[in-house]
Design a protein around this motif. Structure first.
Motif, mmCIF file in Angstrom:
data_model
loop_
_atom_site.group_PDB
_atom_site.id
_atom_site.type_symbol
_atom_site.label_atom_id
_atom_site.label_comp_id
_atom_site.label_asym_id
_atom_site.label_seq_id
_atom_site.Cartn_x
_atom_site.Cartn_y
_atom_site.Cartn_z
ATOM 1 N N TYR A 121 0.836 -1.199 0.000
ATOM 2 C CA TYR A 121 0.000 0.000 0.000
ATOM 3 C C TYR A 121 0.871 1.249 0.000
ATOM 4 C CZ TYR A 121 -4.176 -2.709 1.158
ATOM 5 O OH TYR A 121 -5.218 -3.583 1.142
ATOM 6 N N TYR A 122 1.877 1.274 0.878
ATOM 7 C CA TYR A 122 2.755 2.432 0.961
ATOM 8 C C TYR A 122 3.502 2.653 -0.352
ATOM 9 C CZ TYR A 122 2.094 2.086 6.026
ATOM 10 O OH TYR A 122 1.557 2.017 7.282
ATOM 11 N N GLY A 169 1.016 3.835 -2.969
ATOM 12 C CA GLY A 169 0.614 5.208 -2.666
ATOM 13 C C GLY A 169 1.703 6.207 -3.002
ATOM 14 N N LEU A 222 1.776 6.620 -6.686
ATOM 15 C CA LEU A 222 0.633 7.433 -7.072
ATOM 16 C C LEU A 222 0.929 8.911 -6.826
ATOM 17 C CD1 LEU A 222 -2.356 7.736 -7.954
ATOM 18 C CD2 LEU A 222 -2.968 7.362 -5.554
ATOM 19 N N LEU A 223 1.493 9.232 -5.663
ATOM 20 C CA LEU A 223 1.807 10.627 -5.354
ATOM 21 C C LEU A 223 2.863 11.192 -6.300
ATOM 22 C CD1 LEU A 223 1.827 10.632 -1.457
ATOM 23 C CD2 LEU A 223 0.170 11.702 -2.985
ATOM 24 N N VAL A 266 -1.776 2.786 -8.479
ATOM 25 C CA VAL A 266 -3.137 2.324 -8.165
ATOM 26 C C VAL A 266 -3.244 0.814 -8.356
ATOM 27 C CG1 VAL A 266 -5.548 2.447 -8.931
ATOM 28 C CG2 VAL A 266 -4.223 4.548 -8.650
ATOM 29 N N MET A 312 -1.700 -0.913 -5.416
ATOM 30 C CA MET A 312 -2.564 -0.824 -4.238
ATOM 31 C C MET A 312 -3.753 -1.779 -4.347
ATOM 32 S SD MET A 312 -2.410 3.290 -3.646
ATOM 33 C CE MET A 312 -3.395 3.333 -2.164
#
Length: 164
Positions: free
Chosen positions: A17-18, A21, A24-25, A63, A66
């Motif tokens: 997830y990290y 993410g 994604l950022l 994404v 994730m």
């Protein structure tokens, strides 16, 4: 699943997830920065086209990672108290951060060869499985590759050696 129990705040699932993410950022940041330039079209690409396109690809990849992490957590019936915890790898973080600083300093005062050798060697030492000998071999090989690509092929204006 790991047999050893480790204490820490990052487990097998939430590190995906990290990572997703963070991708994604970074992708969204690249899109945001690229939008300040003219994008153009596929036939006549502007200076903002490439960063925006890469940012979109990076964001979609984040994404997807994730979503994959969520699917794996559901498939394995994830329960927080049964999950083996992973401790943070401080050695890797410190070595990689120091290698970037070393690249800047060695690049400014030493040139391409010392900077490349320094960043690869110090970063390689961040992996607990690497020995000094394997890090030296890797650094020497990557230095030769960088000389071939950046100095000879691309003719980047970065001197091989410089003093001061």
């Amino acid at each position: 699943m790991e047999n050893q129990k480790r204490q820490g705040f990052i487990n097998k699932h939430n590190r995906d997830y990290y990572g997703g993410g963070l991708m994604l950022l970074f992708g969204l940041a690249a899109v945001w920065a690229g939008m300040s330039y003219r994008i153009g079209s596929l036939e006549r690409m502007g200076p903002g086209f490439f960063p925006v396109a890469l940012g979109v690809i990076l964001a979609f990849t984040g994404v997807a990672i994730m979503i994959g992490a969520a699917a794996n957590a559901i498939a394995e019936g994830k329960e927080e108290d049964k999950e083996a915890k992973l401790r943070p790898e401080w050695r890797g973080w410190i070595c990689i951060s120091l290698s970037i600083v070393a690249f800047v300093i060695l690049g400014k005062y030493g040139g391409l060869v010392p900077a490349t050798f320094g960043i690869v060697f110090i970063s390689a030492m961040g992996d607990r499985q690497n020995t000094v000998k394997s890090a030296l071999i890797l650094a020497a090989a990557m230095t030769l590759v960088c000389i071939a690509i950046f100095w000879y092929a691309l003719q980047v204006q970065f001197p091989l050696f410089q003093w001061g």
